[in-house]
Design a protein around this motif. Structure first.
Motif, PDB file in Angstrom:
ATOM      1  N   GLU A 128       1.191   3.246  -2.355  1.00  0.00           N
ATOM      2  CA  GLU A 128       0.623   4.410  -3.315  1.00  0.00           C
ATOM      3  C   GLU A 128      -0.850   4.274  -2.634  1.00  0.00           C
ATOM      4  N   ARG A 129      -1.270   5.519  -2.413  1.00  0.00           N
ATOM      5  CA  ARG A 129      -2.585   5.749  -1.848  1.00  0.00           C
ATOM      6  C   ARG A 129      -3.568   5.202  -2.627  1.00  0.00           C
ATOM      7  N   ASP A 130      -4.424   4.153  -2.058  1.00  0.00           N
ATOM      8  CA  ASP A 130      -5.698   3.722  -2.527  1.00  0.00           C
ATOM      9  C   ASP A 130      -5.236   2.406  -3.453  1.00  0.00           C
ATOM     10  N   VAL A 131      -3.886   2.232  -3.824  1.00  0.00           N
ATOM     11  CA  VAL A 131      -3.769   1.337  -4.834  1.00  0.00           C
ATOM     12  C   VAL A 131      -2.846   0.297  -4.199  1.00  0.00           C
ATOM     13  N   ARG A 141       0.689  -1.305  -0.243  1.00  0.00           N
ATOM     14  CA  ARG A 141       0.174   0.038   0.089  1.00  0.00           C
ATOM     15  C   ARG A 141       0.911   1.304  -0.029  1.00  0.00           C
TER      16      ARG A 141
END
Lengths: 353, 304
Positions: free
Chosen positions: B67-70, B65
């Motif tokens: 990268e945010r929300d990915v 996680r």
């Protein structure tokens, strides 16, 4: 000069004398068994021949060469162990060829010898199997082939049949003897099983507490034991206290019952305390023709043992076992009946008290 | 009658431990009790598994996680792209291999000889092998630095045997491998000793000797192949210790993976998690390989 000579060999572990002044000469091709109870020094003597133990004193000569202080891997001696000791990571063929590979023999010669040995023990179909895939009897045959592949000067067998069941034991001992005879190899066999020793050996060395009690052919050891220990250890035996009555005539008295012995009274005096011993199979019911050593008895017990019927009789105050072959038409006496039993004078062994 | 009596005694005592005392009813209570035992077995097993698996899951989840929300492998890519990673990782792997080889050369003959000729020394050696659990690595490294930071001389003379080991690279490598050997000693010795317990070392040795084998041949061709699984276990444990070790490597100032991971953890969040999880996977792959290569041997040893 003998092929293998063990002279004045003594082995001590600390203060304990395990083998005491052992002397034995073995001829080439001879099969000699060391027989005795646990702790009698038979395995230690064998291990000294193998080189796993060094004698405290004495010498061991093999084919004229002194091998007493040689390392085990420098003696050309094959050894078979009770636990088979096959290398678990090697196949049957690899196990058999191990010693030859160690000697850096040519690969073609190793293959030929391995094939020959596998054939000798009838395990051609199992040559590529691992030890854990074989039965105990098969593993011990592989162990035999492995020891023989190096063409050792002496084959040492340390209770090789003890871990096997009764039937395999009998067949394998016959196989070992046949192979030994066919190769003409000198062998020493350690066992505590008298039947094994009697059936397989040219000569038997009976040992007790580190000392040799008697050396002789199986026939001599069984029929003419020289000491009380040998008489008791080899075969079953009836023993009783007795007294010399007439040394010249070989007469001894047991509970007032006179018996005649063929030998053993020479050099003794009238009144000397002795032990007499008679094998159960040497006693029989007296017929009218037999006149020597006919004594009265009472039937105490009868035990059916299959091929043999064991009858316990009381002569004077002493109980004796008498073995007779089983015969379906044999009329056995009744318990408590009064009978007469006999034995030849050669059957009466006179031993030191 | 007897079963009735037993049932009465059991009922009176208020004990119910699944003894089969009667007919239908008792059979039922017996199977219920058996079910209860199985339940608790599974309960403890699952609890234990969760204890190990949850942190692992959390680490793996966190590492994905960056990268945010990915959910992705960015942390892994960045960690593996760092040239320091490869350098320190390879260096630690080389140290681990050297430690394993040196440990095997030292420990296998020692354990073999103790089993064969010196069983009375076993307790002393076992005690020595446990010392690394008692003496912390920090004490060990200070001892090493104190002794080997000055020239080594022949006692009672001025002749120098070699320069201070801490002053040159190879010398420091020797010191750290020696230190790692000490840290890995309990695992390697116990693995080897346990391996030797599964084979009849004494009789196999005597059998090989009677066939003409030298000590070297016996160890290389008879003993080592038969303790292969134990050696691999010991090697794997040593490998795991060396690759993640921080104290010795930090104080001896070597560019090892442990200190690198430690430093990374102080400045970054996701990359250390990614590397920890990757290390864990690597260990599992190694364990799988051990199973693959030693499966046959386990069977053989069992039969033996």
């Amino acid at each position: 000069m003998s092929y293998l000579s063990i002279s004045n060999v003594t082995k001590q572990f600390g203060d304990a004398v395990v083998v005491d002044n052992f002397n034995l000469d073995i001829e080439k091709g001879e099969f000699v068994s060391f027989l005795g109870p646990s702790g009698c020094g038979k395995t230690t003597t064998l291990r000294m021949v193998a080189g796993f133990e060094i004698p405290t004193s004495g010498r061991i000569l093999l084919d004229g060469a002194d091998i007493t202080d040689k390392a085990p891997n420098q003696r050309n001696v094959g050894m078979i162990f009770q636990s088979y000791a096959l290398f678990p990571n090697m196949t049957v063929a690899q196990n058999i060829g191990f010693g030859l590979r160690v000697r850096k023999e040519p690969e073609a010669m190793i293959k030929q010898r391995v094939d020959e040995m596998v054939g000798l023990i009838n395990l051609e179909k199992h040559a590529n199997k691992y030890p854990y895939q074989l039965s105990g009897g098969q593993q011990q045959r592989v162990s035999l082939a492995r020891a023989l592949a190096n063409r050792p000067q002496v084959l040492l067998l340390d209770e090789p049949l003890s871990a096997l069941d009764a039937k395999i034991r009998v067949s394998l001992r016959a196989e070992i003897r046949a192979i030994q005879k066919s190769l003409g190899i000198t062998a020493i066999f350690v066992t505590h099983d008298q039947e094994e020793a009697l059936s397989i050996s040219d000569r038997i060395v009976v040992m007790n507490v580190g000392e040799m009690e008697q050396v002789g052919t199986p026939f001599e050891i069984y029929n003419f034991p020289k000491t009380r220990f040998v008489a008791n250890f080899v075969g079953s035996l009836n023993t009783a206290d007795a007294e010399v009555v007439d040394p010249a005539k070989g007469l001894v008295s047991m509970d007032g019952v006179q018996l005649e012995a063929a030998e053993g009274t020479d050099g003794r005096k009238k009144g000397d305390k002795v032990k007499i011993a008679i094998r159960p199979e040497r006693l029989s019911f007296a017929s009218e023709q037999k006149k020597a050593n006919v004594v009265d008895c009472i039937i105490e017990n009868i035990t059916f043992l299959g091929a043999v019927v064991r009858i316990q009789v009381k002569i004077g105050n002493t109980k004796f076992n008498m073995d007779t072959f089983n015969n379906p038409f044999l009329e056995l006496p009744k318990i408590g009946a009064k009978e007469q039993v006999t034995c030849s004078k050669e059957a009466v062994l006179v031993l030191d008290d | 009658m007897a079963s009735e009596k037993i049932r009465k005694v059991v009922e009176m005592s208020g004990i119910s431990f699944g003894v089969r005392v009667g007919k239908q009813g008792n059979r039922k209570s017996w199977s219920l009790s058996r079910l209860g035992t199985r339940f608790w077995s599974w309960f403890w097993f699952i609890l234990g598994a969760l204890y190990f698996l949850l942190p692992l899951y959390a680490t793996a989840n966190f590492s994905l996680r960056m990268e945010r929300d990915v959910i992705g492998f960015k942390a892994y890519i960045r960690a593996f792209e760092d040239p320091e990673f490869l350098k320190t990782f390879l260096y630690s792997n080389v140290l681990a291999l050297l430690t394993i080889v040196a440990s095997i050369i030292l420990i296998v003959p020692t354990a073999y000889w103790i089993r064969l000729r010196l069983p009375e020394a076993r307790r002393i050696v076992e005690f020595i092998t446990l010392l690394p659990f008692v003496v912390p690595a920090i004490i060990l490294v200070f001892g090493l630095i104190r002794i080997y930071s000055s020239p080594i001389k022949i006692p009672f003379t001025d002749t120098t045997l070699f320069q201070p080991l801490t002053t040159f690279e190879v010398g420091t490598d020797i010191l750290i491998v020696a230190g790692y050997m000490v840290l890995g000693l309990p695992y390697m010795y116990r693995s080897v000793d346990t391996g030797m317990r599964t084979v009849d070392v004494r009789t196999l040795t005597e059998a090989a000797q009677s066939l003409g084998a030298s000590w070297f041949t016996i160890i290389v061709r008879v003993i080592l192949p038969n303790i292969r699984a134990a050696l691999l276990s010991g090697a794997l444990l040593t490998f795991a210790i060396v690759v993640g070790e921080v104290t010795l490597a930090s104080f001896l100032g070597v560019p090892a993976f442990g200190p690198y991971l430690f430093l990374l953890g102080q400045h970054r969040a996701y990359e250390p998690a990614a590397l920890s999880f990757a290390s864990f996977l690597l260990t599992w792959v190694a364990m799988g390989l051990i199973q693959l290569f030693t499966g046959g041997q386990g069977q053989a040893a069992g039969a033996h």
